[in-house]
Design an enzyme around this catalytic site. Structure first.
Site, PDB file in Angstrom:
ATOM      1  CG  LEU A 100      18.879 135.420  26.512  1.00 14.11           C
ATOM      2  CD1 LEU A 100      18.439 135.514  27.973  1.00 14.11           C
ATOM      3  CD2 LEU A 100      19.773 136.605  26.154  1.00 14.11           C
ATOM      4  CG  ASP A 101      24.890 132.708  23.581  1.00 14.44           C
ATOM      5  OD1 ASP A 101      24.196 132.621  22.545  1.00 14.44           O
ATOM      6  OD2 ASP A 101      25.891 133.438  23.695  1.00 14.44           O
ATOM      7  CG  LEU A 102      23.871 125.905  27.399  1.00 16.35           C
ATOM      8  CD1 LEU A 102      22.514 125.209  27.450  1.00 16.35           C
ATOM      9  CD2 LEU A 102      24.952 124.888  26.986  1.00 16.35           C
TER      10      LEU A 102
END
Ligand code: URA
Length: 230
Positions: A100-102
């Site tokens: 998952l993105d930051l």
């Protein structure tokens, strides 16, 4: 690894308790009594306690509610990794199932079972993932058909696989995708001229994020949940 360390890791005993057990003659190494706590052992060695084989922690399956601000890689010079949220032994053996993105929150699976994670993340298995996306601009109803047909992402040669869009209100929707391209959800909305301002993963395959897990909290999957992906 030393035998006493191995016994500690497998049983949770302290080093001195494990040493005592070994000196008392309660441990067999490859079928022979071994009373040397400092004995070096290798992975293929068979260690028995009370005639039962000792094994290091078996495969682990963790469901984490990922908060924003944590990266899914194992090390990052600028940000905390999701692994700092886990109070677990042998953290270096664990990996995230996909990423998952930051700034994305929600359901993240973590394991040390590479075959299991492959089943979930490999494109061949087309595992469904549902995201709640909050958008900068109102989404048109026509996006439902566009995503169902597939859209071209910038810099890619093939359209996205059919995805299901449910519009909750003009700037909030649920999107279910069956592949995992880089920044896929954000790029899909960008492809139809919109922008994701917040993203949260609610579901992976048959697993839904527990409402009881606060951001940063995690739990072990049950054996039944693990087997749902087999
Ligand atoms: N799609 C994205 O754009 N970001 C994520 O974190 C997951 C899916």
């Amino acid at each position: 690894m030393r035998l006493d360390k191995f016994v500690c890791d497998c049983t949770g005993l302290t080093r001195s308790q494990a040493g005592k057990l070994i000196r008392q003659g309660e441990i067999q190494l490859n079928g022979l009594l071994c009373k040397q706590p400092a004995q070096q052992i290798k992975e293929s060695d068979v260690v028995l306690l009370d005639d039962e084989p000792l094994r290091l922690t078996g495969p682990r399956y963790i469901l984490l509610h990922k908060p924003a601000g944590y990266v899914c890689s194992t090390d990052d010079p600028d940000h905390n990794t999701v692994f700092v949220l886990l109070d677990e032994p042998n953290i270096d053996k664990l990996h995230t199932v996909g990423r998952l993105d930051l700034d994305t929150t929600g359901l993240l699976l973590i394991t040390d079972d590479g075959q299991w994670s492959h089943k979930i993340s490999s494109p061949k298995h087309e595992c469904a993932k549902t995201y709640r996306a909050w958008l900068a601009d109102p989404v048109e109803d026509s996006a439902i058909a566009q995503f169902a047909e597939g859209v071209m992402l910038r810099g890619e040669k093939t359209p996205t696989k059919p995805a299901q869009l449910e519009i909750i209100n003009p700037t909030e929707c649920l999107l279910t995708i069956h592949e995992g391209r880089y920044h896929q959800v954000k790029r899909m909305f960008a492809a139809i001229g919109n922008k994701v301002v917040q993203l949260h993963r609610e579901r992976v395959g048959p697993l839904t994020l527990d409402t009881s897990l606060a951001e940063g909290e995690y739990r072990q999957l049950t054996p039944e949940e693990v087997s749902l992906f087999n």
